[in-house]
Design a protein around this motif. Structure first.
Motif, PDB file in Angstrom:
ATOM      1  N   GLU A  48       2.247 -11.090   8.040  1.00 61.14           N
ATOM      2  CA  GLU A  48       2.016 -12.527   8.137  1.00 61.14           C
ATOM      3  C   GLU A  48       0.521 -12.779   8.234  1.00 61.14           C
ATOM      4  N   MET A  49       0.056 -13.674   7.361  1.00 59.96           N
ATOM      5  CA  MET A  49      -1.354 -14.063   7.325  1.00 59.96           C
ATOM      6  C   MET A  49      -1.422 -15.579   7.458  1.00 59.96           C
ATOM      7  N   PRO A  50      -2.179 -16.096   8.442  1.00 61.91           N
ATOM      8  CA  PRO A  50      -2.187 -17.534   8.700  1.00 61.91           C
ATOM      9  C   PRO A  50      -2.950 -18.378   7.676  1.00 61.91           C
ATOM     10  N   VAL A  51      -3.898 -17.780   6.971  1.00 61.68           N
ATOM     11  CA  VAL A  51      -4.707 -18.542   6.011  1.00 61.68           C
ATOM     12  C   VAL A  51      -4.119 -18.344   4.615  1.00 61.68           C
ATOM     13  N   GLU A  52      -3.569 -19.422   4.070  1.00 57.93           N
ATOM     14  CA  GLU A  52      -2.817 -19.373   2.804  1.00 57.93           C
ATOM     15  C   GLU A  52      -3.612 -18.754   1.650  1.00 57.93           C
ATOM     16  N   ASN A  53      -4.865 -19.167   1.467  1.00 58.22           N
ATOM     17  CA  ASN A  53      -5.618 -18.640   0.317  1.00 58.22           C
ATOM     18  C   ASN A  53      -5.951 -17.156   0.486  1.00 58.22           C
ATOM     19  N   GLU A  54      -6.196 -16.701   1.715  1.00 55.37           N
ATOM     20  CA  GLU A  54      -6.428 -15.273   1.946  1.00 55.37           C
ATOM     21  C   GLU A  54      -5.151 -14.488   1.644  1.00 55.37           C
ATOM     22  N   ALA A  55      -4.018 -15.017   2.058  1.00 49.54           N
ATOM     23  CA  ALA A  55      -2.730 -14.360   1.823  1.00 49.54           C
ATOM     24  C   ALA A  55      -2.442 -14.279   0.327  1.00 49.54           C
ATOM     25  N   TYR A  56      -2.709 -15.353  -0.386  1.00 49.96           N
ATOM     26  CA  TYR A  56      -2.474 -15.365  -1.836  1.00 49.96           C
ATOM     27  C   TYR A  56      -3.313 -14.282  -2.522  1.00 49.96           C
ATOM     28  N   VAL A  57      -4.580 -14.188  -2.161  1.00 50.66           N
ATOM     29  CA  VAL A  57      -5.459 -13.163  -2.745  1.00 50.66           C
ATOM     30  C   VAL A  57      -4.939 -11.769  -2.398  1.00 50.66           C
ATOM     31  N   ALA A  58      -4.490 -11.585  -1.166  1.00 53.05           N
ATOM     32  CA  ALA A  58      -3.953 -10.293  -0.742  1.00 53.05           C
ATOM     33  C   ALA A  58      -2.739  -9.894  -1.578  1.00 53.05           C
ATOM     34  N   VAL A  59      -1.847 -10.840  -1.835  1.00 56.61           N
ATOM     35  CA  VAL A  59      -0.657 -10.557  -2.643  1.00 56.61           C
ATOM     36  C   VAL A  59      -1.065 -10.143  -4.050  1.00 56.61           C
ATOM     37  N   VAL A  60      -1.949 -10.904  -4.669  1.00 62.82           N
ATOM     38  CA  VAL A  60      -2.381 -10.613  -6.040  1.00 62.82           C
ATOM     39  C   VAL A  60      -3.087  -9.257  -6.122  1.00 62.82           C
ATOM     40  N   GLU A  61      -3.949  -8.980  -5.147  1.00 60.85           N
ATOM     41  CA  GLU A  61      -4.751  -7.755  -5.183  1.00 60.85           C
ATOM     42  C   GLU A  61      -3.949  -6.494  -4.844  1.00 60.85           C
ATOM     43  N   THR A  62      -2.921  -6.614  -4.002  1.00 58.91           N
ATOM     44  CA  THR A  62      -2.197  -5.420  -3.563  1.00 58.91           C
ATOM     45  C   THR A  62      -0.922  -5.132  -4.357  1.00 58.91           C
ATOM     46  N   ASP A  63      -0.394  -6.122  -5.067  1.00 61.63           N
ATOM     47  CA  ASP A  63       0.820  -5.890  -5.846  1.00 61.63           C
ATOM     48  C   ASP A  63       0.548  -4.814  -6.903  1.00 61.63           C
ATOM     49  N   ASN A  64       1.418  -3.836  -6.962  1.00 65.73           N
ATOM     50  CA  ASN A  64       1.296  -2.680  -7.874  1.00 65.73           C
ATOM     51  C   ASN A  64       0.126  -1.761  -7.550  1.00 65.73           C
ATOM     52  N   MET A  65      -0.370  -1.833  -6.325  1.00 68.06           N
ATOM     53  CA  MET A  65      -1.446  -0.956  -5.887  1.00 68.06           C
ATOM     54  C   MET A  65      -0.869   0.391  -5.472  1.00 68.06           C
ATOM     55  N   ASP A  66      -1.602   1.460  -5.754  1.00 71.65           N
ATOM     56  CA  ASP A  66      -1.227   2.781  -5.253  1.00 71.65           C
ATOM     57  C   ASP A  66      -1.729   2.846  -3.817  1.00 71.65           C
ATOM     58  N   PHE A  67      -0.801   2.881  -2.874  1.00 72.61           N
ATOM     59  CA  PHE A  67      -1.142   2.872  -1.450  1.00 72.61           C
ATOM     60  C   PHE A  67      -0.428   4.036  -0.769  1.00 72.61           C
ATOM     61  N   MET A  68      -1.191   4.969  -0.278  1.00 73.98           N
ATOM     62  CA  MET A  68      -0.670   6.137   0.427  1.00 73.98           C
ATOM     63  C   MET A  68       0.348   6.907  -0.422  1.00 73.98           C
ATOM     64  N   GLY A  69       0.078   7.003  -1.726  1.00 69.51           N
ATOM     65  CA  GLY A  69       0.925   7.789  -2.618  1.00 69.51           C
ATOM     66  C   GLY A  69       2.121   7.064  -3.193  1.00 69.51           C
ATOM     67  N   SER A  70       2.202   5.751  -2.961  1.00 65.20           N
ATOM     68  CA  SER A  70       3.304   4.946  -3.493  1.00 65.20           C
ATOM     69  C   SER A  70       2.740   3.692  -4.140  1.00 65.20           C
ATOM     70  N   VAL A  71       3.314   3.293  -5.280  1.00 68.74           N
ATOM     71  CA  VAL A  71       2.908   2.048  -5.921  1.00 68.74           C
ATOM     72  C   VAL A  71       3.743   0.944  -5.274  1.00 68.74           C
ATOM     73  N   ILE A  72       3.071   0.095  -4.479  1.00 70.11           N
ATOM     74  CA  ILE A  72       3.796  -0.896  -3.685  1.00 70.11           C
ATOM     75  C   ILE A  72       4.058  -2.181  -4.466  1.00 70.11           C
ATOM     76  N   ASP A  73       5.101  -2.868  -4.051  1.00 71.95           N
ATOM     77  CA  ASP A  73       5.531  -4.134  -4.640  1.00 71.95           C
ATOM     78  C   ASP A  73       5.299  -5.199  -3.566  1.00 71.95           C
ATOM     79  N   VAL A  74       4.463  -6.177  -3.854  1.00 75.15           N
ATOM     80  CA  VAL A  74       4.078  -7.182  -2.860  1.00 75.15           C
ATOM     81  C   VAL A  74       4.357  -8.579  -3.403  1.00 75.15           C
ATOM     82  N   LYS A  75       5.046  -9.385  -2.586  1.00 71.83           N
ATOM     83  CA  LYS A  75       5.403 -10.752  -2.994  1.00 71.83           C
ATOM     84  C   LYS A  75       5.397 -11.675  -1.785  1.00 71.83           C
ATOM     85  N   LYS A  76       5.254 -12.960  -2.045  1.00 71.83           N
ATOM     86  CA  LYS A  76       5.438 -13.939  -0.982  1.00 71.83           C
ATOM     87  C   LYS A  76       6.899 -13.848  -0.556  1.00 71.83           C
TER      88      LYS A  76
END
Length: 86
Positions: A48-76
């Motif tokens: 949970e992120m309280p600032v909407e625009n920061e959260a939106y950027v986080a979703v866009v930037e981390t979706d399909n990111m390789d994180f700790m050996g796994s390609v993660i799926d990130v959505k609102k």
């Protein structure tokens, strides 16, 4: 904004997820869901992120990111219907 994070590595902790999302702004909640009986990660969690625009950027930037050996799926996160007891 509540964010759903899936396809996490079984070794990923809530603190790992918090650190990832804190790159994009303030995080108020970070959790990885575990099985009640085995205590093993179900490989998904929520942030949970309280600032909407920061959260939106986080979703866009981390979706399909390789994180700790796994390609993660990130959505609102979608709101869950409230169960009504009869």
């Amino acid at each position: 904004m509540k964010i759903f994070v899936a396809k996490l590595s079984p070794k990923t902790t809530a603190e790992d997820v918090r650190k990832l999302f804190e790159r994009y702004g303030k995080v108020t909640v970070s959790k990885v869901i575990a099985d009640h009986e085995t205590k093993r990660s179900k490989c998904y969690g929520f942030v949970e992120m309280p600032v909407e625009n920061e959260a939106y950027v986080a979703v866009v930037e981390t979706d399909n990111m390789d994180f700790m050996g796994s390609v993660i799926d990130v959505k609102k996160s979608k709101p869950q219907p409230i169960a009504v007891k009869k």
